[in-house]
Motif scaffolding. Sequence first.
Motif, mmCIF file in Angstrom:
data_model
loop_
_atom_site.group_PDB
_atom_site.id
_atom_site.type_symbol
_atom_site.label_atom_id
_atom_site.label_comp_id
_atom_site.label_asym_id
_atom_site.label_seq_id
_atom_site.Cartn_x
_atom_site.Cartn_y
_atom_site.Cartn_z
ATOM 1 N N ALA A 43 -4.653 3.123 6.257
ATOM 2 C CA ALA A 43 -5.961 2.705 5.722
ATOM 3 C C ALA A 43 -5.949 1.207 5.433
ATOM 4 C CB ALA A 43 -6.286 3.493 4.454
ATOM 5 N N LYS A 44 -4.847 0.703 4.866
ATOM 6 C CA LYS A 44 -4.756 -0.731 4.543
ATOM 7 C C LYS A 44 -4.740 -1.561 5.823
ATOM 8 C CE LYS A 44 -4.569 -2.484 1.014
ATOM 9 N NZ LYS A 44 -5.668 -3.135 0.267
ATOM 10 N N MET A 45 -4.005 -1.091 6.832
ATOM 11 C CA MET A 45 -3.951 -1.811 8.110
ATOM 12 C C MET A 45 -5.367 -1.937 8.706
ATOM 13 S SD MET A 45 -1.922 -0.725 11.587
ATOM 14 C CE MET A 45 -2.837 0.804 11.785
ATOM 15 N N ASP A 46 -6.118 -0.838 8.681
ATOM 16 C CA ASP A 46 -7.484 -0.869 9.225
ATOM 17 C C ASP A 46 -8.359 -1.835 8.432
ATOM 18 O OD1 ASP A 46 -6.736 0.970 11.104
ATOM 19 O OD2 ASP A 46 -7.571 2.710 10.056
ATOM 20 N N GLU A 47 -8.206 -1.788 7.103
ATOM 21 C CA GLU A 47 -9.028 -2.638 6.230
ATOM 22 C C GLU A 47 -8.769 -4.125 6.487
ATOM 23 O OE1 GLU A 47 -8.314 -1.737 2.001
ATOM 24 O OE2 GLU A 47 -8.514 -3.894 1.670
ATOM 25 N N LEU A 48 -7.523 -4.459 6.857
ATOM 26 C CA LEU A 48 -7.149 -5.872 6.997
ATOM 27 C C LEU A 48 -7.527 -6.477 8.355
ATOM 28 C CD1 LEU A 48 -3.697 -5.640 5.216
ATOM 29 C CD2 LEU A 48 -5.691 -6.888 4.399
ATOM 30 N N GLY A 49 -8.139 -5.685 9.222
ATOM 31 C CA GLY A 49 -8.660 -6.247 10.472
ATOM 32 C C GLY A 49 -7.708 -6.218 11.651
ATOM 33 N N ALA B 163 0.821 -1.219 0.000
ATOM 34 C CA ALA B 163 0.000 0.000 0.000
ATOM 35 C C ALA B 163 0.856 1.272 0.000
ATOM 36 C CB ALA B 163 -0.932 -0.002 1.206
ATOM 37 N N GLY B 164 2.150 1.169 0.325
ATOM 38 C CA GLY B 164 2.947 2.404 0.321
ATOM 39 C C GLY B 164 4.342 2.304 0.925
ATOM 40 N N GLY B 165 4.762 1.142 1.336
ATOM 41 C CA GLY B 165 6.065 1.017 2.008
ATOM 42 C C GLY B 165 7.244 0.978 1.061
ATOM 43 N N PHE B 166 7.298 1.968 0.172
ATOM 44 C CA PHE B 166 8.375 2.000 -0.825
ATOM 45 C C PHE B 166 8.558 3.438 -1.305
ATOM 46 C CE2 PHE B 166 4.265 0.698 -2.523
ATOM 47 C CZ PHE B 166 3.989 1.754 -3.373
ATOM 48 N N VAL B 167 9.632 3.668 -2.071
ATOM 49 C CA VAL B 167 9.859 4.981 -2.684
ATOM 50 C C VAL B 167 9.631 4.813 -4.182
ATOM 51 C CG1 VAL B 167 11.613 6.733 -3.204
ATOM 52 C CG2 VAL B 167 11.482 5.727 -0.913
ATOM 53 N N SER B 168 8.659 5.542 -4.742
ATOM 54 C CA SER B 168 8.372 5.340 -6.159
ATOM 55 C C SER B 168 8.782 6.529 -7.016
ATOM 56 C CB SER B 168 6.879 5.046 -6.374
ATOM 57 O OG SER B 168 6.104 6.146 -5.965
ATOM 58 N N VAL B 169 9.252 7.635 -6.371
ATOM 59 C CA VAL B 169 9.702 8.767 -7.188
ATOM 60 C C VAL B 169 11.029 8.404 -7.844
ATOM 61 C CG1 VAL B 169 8.545 10.573 -5.865
ATOM 62 C CG2 VAL B 169 10.818 9.827 -5.175
ATOM 63 N N ASN B 170 11.289 8.988 -8.992
ATOM 64 C CA ASN B 170 12.550 8.720 -9.682
ATOM 65 C C ASN B 170 13.666 9.477 -8.974
ATOM 66 O OD1 ASN B 170 14.633 8.242 -11.340
ATOM 67 N ND2 ASN B 170 13.661 9.036 -13.218
ATOM 68 N N THR B 171 14.548 8.730 -8.317
ATOM 69 C CA THR B 171 15.632 9.383 -7.579
ATOM 70 C C THR B 171 16.913 9.453 -8.409
ATOM 71 O OG1 THR B 171 16.118 7.253 -6.559
ATOM 72 C CG2 THR B 171 14.785 8.779 -5.281
ATOM 73 N N GLY B 172 16.794 9.122 -9.707
ATOM 74 C CA GLY B 172 17.951 9.239 -10.595
ATOM 75 C C GLY B 172 18.952 8.114 -10.383
ATOM 76 N N GLY B 173 20.155 8.314 -10.918
ATOM 77 C CA GLY B 173 21.196 7.298 -10.788
ATOM 78 C C GLY B 173 21.736 7.259 -9.368
ATOM 79 N N ARG C 270 1.390 10.672 1.687
ATOM 80 C CA ARG C 270 0.588 9.678 0.970
ATOM 81 C C ARG C 270 0.828 8.278 1.540
ATOM 82 N NH1 ARG C 270 0.902 5.881 -2.326
ATOM 83 N NH2 ARG C 270 3.162 5.972 -2.454
ATOM 84 N N ARG C 271 2.105 8.015 1.862
ATOM 85 C CA ARG C 271 2.481 6.690 2.379
ATOM 86 C C ARG C 271 1.780 6.396 3.718
ATOM 87 N NH1 ARG C 271 7.571 7.588 2.934
ATOM 88 N NH2 ARG C 271 8.027 6.938 0.814
ATOM 89 N N ALA C 272 1.865 7.349 4.652
ATOM 90 C CA ALA C 272 1.284 7.130 5.984
ATOM 91 C C ALA C 272 -0.219 6.883 5.874
ATOM 92 C CB ALA C 272 1.572 8.326 6.888
ATOM 93 N N LYS C 273 -0.897 7.697 5.068
ATOM 94 C CA LYS C 273 -2.351 7.549 4.941
ATOM 95 C C LYS C 273 -2.717 6.196 4.318
ATOM 96 C CE LYS C 273 -3.486 11.152 2.642
ATOM 97 N NZ LYS C 273 -4.229 12.072 1.825
#
Length: 251
Positions: free
Chosen positions: A208-214, A130-140, A201-204
């Motif tokens: 939300a996913k944690m709550d959804e999963l019970g 759900a968000g535990g990663f970095v998806s922006v392009n950080t270049g080389g 965005r990551r924290a939200k």
Amino acid sequence: MEKSINLTLKVWRQASPTAKGKFETYSLKNISTDASFLEMMDILNEQLVKEHKEPVAFDHDCREGICGMCSLYINGHPHGPDGEITTCQLHMRNFHDGQTITIEPWRSAAFPVIKDLVVDRGAFDKIIQAGGFVSVNTGGVPDGNAIPIPKDKADEAMDAASCIGCGACVAACKNGSAMLFLSAKVSQLALLPQGKVEAARRAKAMVAKMDELGFGNCTNTGACEAECPKNVSLSNIARLNREFLKAKFKD
Ligand code: SF4
Ligand code: FES
């Protein structure tokens, strides 16, 4: 000095996710106190196979305290009675001759039992997805010192990154909360410049996913920190709450 001990094991046996489970009692003789807990489980399984009985299913992989697979609830403690170690690092010298050891799977609605002592911790993977990663392009790959990071921040990020995703924090929590795990995963990125861009965005998304999963709510009992084999600090939960509130204010 090496010693041998005799043990009585009360092990949770459950044939499938929907089967009714129950404790089975086994006797083990002459277990070396130098054996690891998982080696003792291997000896139990060899004994069961010789008796033409079904061996006990349990999870393990690295046996070095790295992978987080060895999820056993031993005598009322996730990863057993010794502090700051995983089940695979636990040795039989922590038990005494004639002792009864009760072995259960993690008990949490979000971690259903697959078989015997094996649970499905796929819910943790879903939280990461759900968000535990970095998806922006950080270049080389940048020069080592091109992004200055204060030493205290680097240390805090490394401490958070020591979480191995074992799930002991959830098993220890009376509410079945995943806040310690989630806060470690949010913190290891939020503390570093590369992770700050998507922090809100990551924290939200992860909460939300944690709550959804019970998973349950955190009521600050501290049981998670006390039982965490990697000593992940409750201060990460405070950081997660700050990141979450910042994200809500931005909205
Ligand atoms: S915070 Fe600790 S107990 Fe929870 S998953 Fe990570 S290493 Fe395991
Ligand atoms: S088997 Fe990998 S941490 Fe225990």
